[in-house]
Design an enzyme around this catalytic site. Structure first.
Site, PDB file in Angstrom:
ATOM      1  CB  SER A 142      -3.989  -7.072   4.693  1.00  0.00           C
ATOM      2  OG  SER A 142      -3.812  -5.850   4.033  1.00  0.00           O
TER       3      SER A 142
ATOM      4  CG  HIS B  66      -1.877  -1.057   1.380  1.00  0.00           C
ATOM      5  ND1 HIS B  66      -1.889  -1.925   2.450  1.00  0.00           N
ATOM      6  CD2 HIS B  66      -2.903  -1.430   0.588  1.00  0.00           C
ATOM      7  CE1 HIS B  66      -2.888  -2.788   2.306  1.00  0.00           C
ATOM      8  NE2 HIS B  66      -3.514  -2.506   1.184  1.00  0.00           N
TER       9      HIS B  66
END
Ligand code: PAF
Length: 272
Positions: free
Chosen positions: A182, A33
């Site tokens: 994640s 990210h």
């Protein structure tokens, strides 16, 4: 950095600015990210990051309730990266009742990851349509790791004549080769070793291709041999219109792998 929860407040602020980069996330922000955020900051006047664990893209038996959450860390990272606006809405403020919906095309969204997760991409496209309309970004940043997602989002934007560039950013990997995600938070030593095999088999496949092996069947067999001890959902070679290819064409194809590790689905790919 300002943190906004209210969609209308976001809409009103975004209306005033013409050079906006947008990085949509579900939080648990990692280096993947961060690379998208950096790319946005470099190329836009303001950068908006959203953190929203979108309920509509999870199926009933999936990890919606357990999806990793790191709110305080995420806020710190966004501040440190000089994000201008962090949007963290509540689900109720994004979804109403009896709403119209866009539907992902079943031919391209009920295959690959969508095969075991029918309606997943409908959820993804619907939330992005809402977020895009609130923010009206000029550029929106997605990782190539979620290849099917980024291709479907690109298609939606083009199909609905939306004035947004979908920027496809390189997959960021750990030192051991595994793609940042994640969900890597769930990995233990043994499952990390398995996932290393997945990324390594993609690197090997790329090396074979560069040496001249272009027959998809042979490349897929080599990969399957490398990961044969694992619970493999699929290994495919597709082009950017999701068509399976008998022969690899350099700069046109993506090799995709999906495996289950302890009931969690992991995907990785390499864009040739
Ligand atoms: O890739 C994700 O994290 C999600 O699918 C996205 C794009 C934020 C939409 O909820």
């Amino acid at each position: 950095m300002i943190i906004i929860e209210n969609p209308i407040e976001l809409f009103n602020i975004c209306k005033k600015e013409n050079s906006k980069g947008f990085v949509p996330t579900m939080g648990a922000i990692h280096k993947g990210h961060i690379s998208l955020i950096k790319e946005s900051i470099q190329n836009n006047k303001i950068t908006i990051v959203s953190i929203f664990i979108n309920p509509t893209q999870f199926l009933e038996n999936e990890d919606f309730g357990q999806y990793p959450q790191k709110k305080d860390d995420d806020i710190d990272i966004c501040k440190k990266e000089n994000v201008d606006i962090l949007f963290m809405p509540l689900a109720d403020s994004i979804y109403g009742i009896n709403e119209p919906k866009v539907q992902a095309n079943s031919i391209t969204s009920y295959i690959l990851d969508g095969f075991k997760r029918p309606s997943h991409f409908d959820g993804v496209l619907n939330v992005l349509l809402k977020l895009f309309n609130l923010i009206k970004p000029q550029n929106a940043y997605f990782g190539k790791k979620d290849a099917q997602q980024v291709l479907l989002v690109d298609k939606m934007v083009k199909s609905f004549f939306m004035d947004i560039n979908i920027i496809k950013c390189e997959t960021i990997r750990e030192d051991n080769g595994i793609a940042m995600s994640s969900r890597n938070i769930y990995l233990d030593d043994i499952s990390t070793k398995d996932l290393i095999k997945v990324s390594q088999s993609l690197f090997d496949a790329k090396a074979f291709i560069l040496k001249g092996e272009l027959k998809s069947e042979n490349i897929i067999n080599i990969i399957k041999e490398n990961i044969k001890s694992m619970d493999v959902n699929y290994v495919h070679i597709i082009d950017k219109a999701f068509k399976k290819c008998n022969y690899v064409r350099i700069s046109n194809n993506i090799i995709l792998i999906s495996v289950n590790i302890k009931k969690i689905n992991y995907i990785d790919n390499i864009w040739i």
